[in-house]
Design a protein around this motif. Structure first.
Motif, PDB file in Angstrom:
ATOM      1  N   ILE A  75       0.837  -1.203   0.000  1.00 26.57           N
ATOM      2  CA  ILE A  75       0.000   0.000   0.000  1.00 26.57           C
ATOM      3  C   ILE A  75       0.865   1.244   0.000  1.00 26.57           C
ATOM      4  N   ASP A  76       0.468   2.242  -0.773  1.00 23.95           N
ATOM      5  CA  ASP A  76       1.131   3.542  -0.714  1.00 23.95           C
ATOM      6  C   ASP A  76       0.567   4.285   0.483  1.00 23.95           C
ATOM      7  N   ALA A  77       1.286   4.249   1.569  1.00 26.91           N
ATOM      8  CA  ALA A  77       0.766   4.797   2.817  1.00 26.91           C
ATOM      9  C   ALA A  77       1.196   6.241   2.994  1.00 26.91           C
ATOM     10  N   ASP A  78       0.254   7.030   3.426  1.00 28.86           N
ATOM     11  CA  ASP A  78       0.510   8.428   3.715  1.00 28.86           C
ATOM     12  C   ASP A  78       1.335   8.546   4.998  1.00 28.86           C
ATOM     13  N   GLU A  79       2.091   9.607   5.092  1.00 30.79           N
ATOM     14  CA  GLU A  79       2.925   9.807   6.284  1.00 30.79           C
ATOM     15  C   GLU A  79       2.114   9.716   7.573  1.00 30.79           C
ATOM     16  N   THR A  80       0.872  10.200   7.519  1.00 34.46           N
ATOM     17  CA  THR A  80       0.046  10.208   8.734  1.00 34.46           C
ATOM     18  C   THR A  80      -0.447   8.821   9.123  1.00 34.46           C
ATOM     19  N   GLU A  81      -0.261   7.830   8.249  1.00 36.83           N
ATOM     20  CA  GLU A  81      -0.623   6.456   8.607  1.00 36.83           C
ATOM     21  C   GLU A  81       0.576   5.711   9.185  1.00 36.83           C
ATOM     22  N   LEU A  82       1.712   6.385   9.231  1.00 40.40           N
ATOM     23  CA  LEU A  82       2.954   5.732   9.630  1.00 40.40           C
ATOM     24  C   LEU A  82       3.500   6.340  10.918  1.00 40.40           C
ATOM     25  N   THR A  83       4.313   5.569  11.600  1.00 38.21           N
ATOM     26  CA  THR A  83       5.016   6.063  12.780  1.00 38.21           C
ATOM     27  C   THR A  83       6.506   6.046  12.482  1.00 38.21           C
ATOM     28  N   PRO A  84       7.191   7.175  12.643  1.00 37.72           N
ATOM     29  CA  PRO A  84       8.624   7.184  12.365  1.00 37.72           C
ATOM     30  C   PRO A  84       9.398   6.474  13.465  1.00 37.72           C
ATOM     31  N   GLY A  85      10.455   5.766  13.069  1.00 41.04           N
ATOM     32  CA  GLY A  85      11.229   4.993  14.041  1.00 41.04           C
ATOM     33  C   GLY A  85      12.689   5.405  14.097  1.00 41.04           C
ATOM     34  N   GLY A  86      13.027   6.562  13.506  1.00 42.51           N
ATOM     35  CA  GLY A  86      14.404   7.034  13.595  1.00 42.51           C
ATOM     36  C   GLY A  86      15.328   6.353  12.611  1.00 42.51           C
ATOM     37  N   GLU A  87      16.617   6.530  12.830  1.00 47.24           N
ATOM     38  CA  GLU A  87      17.612   6.021  11.902  1.00 47.24           C
ATOM     39  C   GLU A  87      17.625   4.493  11.867  1.00 47.24           C
ATOM     40  N   ALA A  88      17.875   3.955  10.672  1.00 50.32           N
ATOM     41  CA  ALA A  88      17.868   2.506  10.486  1.00 50.32           C
ATOM     42  C   ALA A  88      19.250   1.912  10.734  1.00 50.32           C
ATOM     43  N   HIS A  89      19.262   0.589  10.855  1.00 52.44           N
ATOM     44  CA  HIS A  89      20.504  -0.195  10.892  1.00 52.44           C
ATOM     45  C   HIS A  89      21.432   0.174  12.050  1.00 52.44           C
ATOM     46  N   ILE A  90      20.858   0.526  13.178  1.00 55.71           N
ATOM     47  CA  ILE A  90      21.649   0.768  14.379  1.00 55.71           C
ATOM     48  C   ILE A  90      21.977  -0.592  14.996  1.00 55.71           C
ATOM     49  N   THR A  91      23.225  -0.811  15.318  1.00 56.70           N
ATOM     50  CA  THR A  91      23.607  -2.064  15.977  1.00 56.70           C
ATOM     51  C   THR A  91      23.533  -1.879  17.481  1.00 56.70           C
ATOM     52  N   ARG A  92      22.805  -2.763  18.130  1.00 53.29           N
ATOM     53  CA  ARG A  92      22.640  -2.641  19.571  1.00 53.29           C
ATOM     54  C   ARG A  92      23.939  -3.044  20.274  1.00 53.29           C
ATOM     55  N   ALA A  93      24.390  -2.171  21.172  1.00 52.85           N
ATOM     56  CA  ALA A  93      25.558  -2.508  21.986  1.00 52.85           C
ATOM     57  C   ALA A  93      25.059  -3.198  23.245  1.00 52.85           C
ATOM     58  N   GLY A  94      25.380  -4.457  23.383  1.00 58.22           N
ATOM     59  CA  GLY A  94      24.828  -5.250  24.469  1.00 58.22           C
ATOM     60  C   GLY A  94      25.705  -5.259  25.703  1.00 58.22           C
ATOM     61  N   PRO A  95      25.399  -6.184  26.624  1.00 58.53           N
ATOM     62  CA  PRO A  95      26.213  -6.305  27.840  1.00 58.53           C
ATOM     63  C   PRO A  95      27.665  -6.570  27.475  1.00 58.53           C
ATOM     64  N   GLY A  96      28.586  -5.971  28.212  1.00 57.05           N
ATOM     65  CA  GLY A  96      30.003  -6.181  27.937  1.00 57.05           C
ATOM     66  C   GLY A  96      30.576  -5.143  26.996  1.00 57.05           C
ATOM     67  N   SER A  97      29.707  -4.287  26.418  1.00 57.30           N
ATOM     68  CA  SER A  97      30.232  -3.270  25.511  1.00 57.30           C
ATOM     69  C   SER A  97      30.861  -2.140  26.321  1.00 57.30           C
ATOM     70  N   SER A  98      31.698  -1.370  25.659  1.00 59.35           N
ATOM     71  CA  SER A  98      32.347  -0.255  26.355  1.00 59.35           C
ATOM     72  C   SER A  98      31.374   0.909  26.478  1.00 59.35           C
ATOM     73  N   ASP A  99      31.683   1.850  27.327  1.00 62.13           N
ATOM     74  CA  ASP A  99      30.843   3.033  27.496  1.00 62.13           C
ATOM     75  C   ASP A  99      30.699   3.786  26.184  1.00 62.13           C
TER      76      ASP A  99
END
Lengths: 188, 109
Positions: free
Chosen positions: B11-35
């Motif tokens: 479907i060609d969805a209008d912006e108002t039918e969508l929720t923005p989720g910010g930048e894509a492809h962020i890698t989650r830094a999990g436990p053990g990662s540095s500050d």
């Protein structure tokens, strides 16, 4: 036992189009693998209509199948059959990954009938309702003003609209406002 | 006003039918990662004038998350693609290269 009623029993407005609350309807949400044969036969067995393609709704009388998402189907049945039919689907799909819920009492159905039905709906929804883009048989989940809703066309001049029951009065008032005979648009 | 095609329901969805989720492809830094890694995951975002990869959710429709590539300067939409990937598809990057020669992204260094 208390008698079950729909959200706005008998609500009706005769303006640019005829807006009516369609009364109680059985609705069953079915999530699972829509490509699976067992799910196909369980859904079509209950609804008695062909399985819809992506973005389509097949509705005959009170029965119907609506494509909600790549893994979700809405099954329409007469209200009195909803509990029994959802149990039958659960039995038929036992052992496969699925979810089936009777959501009849969570929803309200309106109809908008008349030659101006497209225009009335187009005042409220961001979807393209041009006759070339939206035809009978297609199904669209979107919003009407601020309320989530889904609709399809029963025929060239009749829309059926599903919304949440808790928003029934708001959606009805929206439709009545959009169907004001003094405010035609003449776009379609 | 943006119109994005949901790759799941077509479907060609209008912006108002969508929720923005910010930048894509962020890698989650999990436990053990540095500050520093955790700070980068939590706070540091691209803010380009030009090509940007974003997450969107078809919240008034099928409810699925998906990815979109868009130009922040002109709002031109280059394409949308599945959420089940960790980087933009090659064809889409080539298409963007055709339209914005020399574009840069931290995903293509």
């Amino acid at each position: 036992m208390a008698e079950t009623t729909s959200a706005l029993p008998g609500a009706r407005f005769d303006g640019a189009v005829l807006i009516e609350e369609a009364g109680l309807r059985g609705m069953i949400t079915l999530k699972g693998d829509l490509a699976a044969t067992r799910l196909h036969s369980a859904a079509t067995g209950v609804a008695g209509v062909d399985f819809p393609g992506q973005g389509e709704a097949n509705c005959v009388g009170e029965h119907g199948l609506c494509w909600m998402a790549p893994d979700e189907l809405l099954i329409l049945v007469p209200y009195a059959r909803a509990a029994e039919d959802s149990a039958a689907i659960a039995t038929a799909l036992a052992g496969t990954h699925h979810l089936v819920t009777n959501v009849s009492d969570a929803r309200v159905i309106f109809t908008a009938a008349g030659p101006a039905a497209r225009e009335v709906l187009a005042k409220l929804t961001p979807a393209d309702l041009h006759p070339d883009s939206f035809r009978p048989g297609q199904f669209r989940r979107t919003r009407l003003a601020q309320a989530p809703a889904a609709y399809w066309m029963r025929d060239a001049e009749t829309f059926e609209i599903i919304a949440f029951r808790s928003m029934a009065a708001y959606v009805f008032d929206l439709l009545v406002g959009a169907a004001n005979p003094a405010a035609p648009v003449g776009r379609y | 006003m943006l119109i994005l095609r949901c790759p799941y329901c077509g479907i060609d969805a209008d912006e108002t039918e969508l929720t923005p989720g910010g930048e894509a492809h962020i890698t989650r830094a999990g436990p053990g990662s540095s500050d520093a890694e955790f700070e980068a995951y939590l706070f540091l975002r691209e803010n380009p004038k030009g090509v940007h990869f974003e997450r969107w959710r078809h919240s008034y429709g099928c409810g699925k998350w998906f990815h979109a590539a868009r130009c922040t300067a002109t709002n031109e939409v280059f394409g949308t693609y599945s959420a089940q990937v960790t980087a933009p598809p090659k064809e889409l990057c080539q298409k963007i290269s055709g339209k914005r020669p020399g574009w840069l992204s931290r995903w293509l260094s």
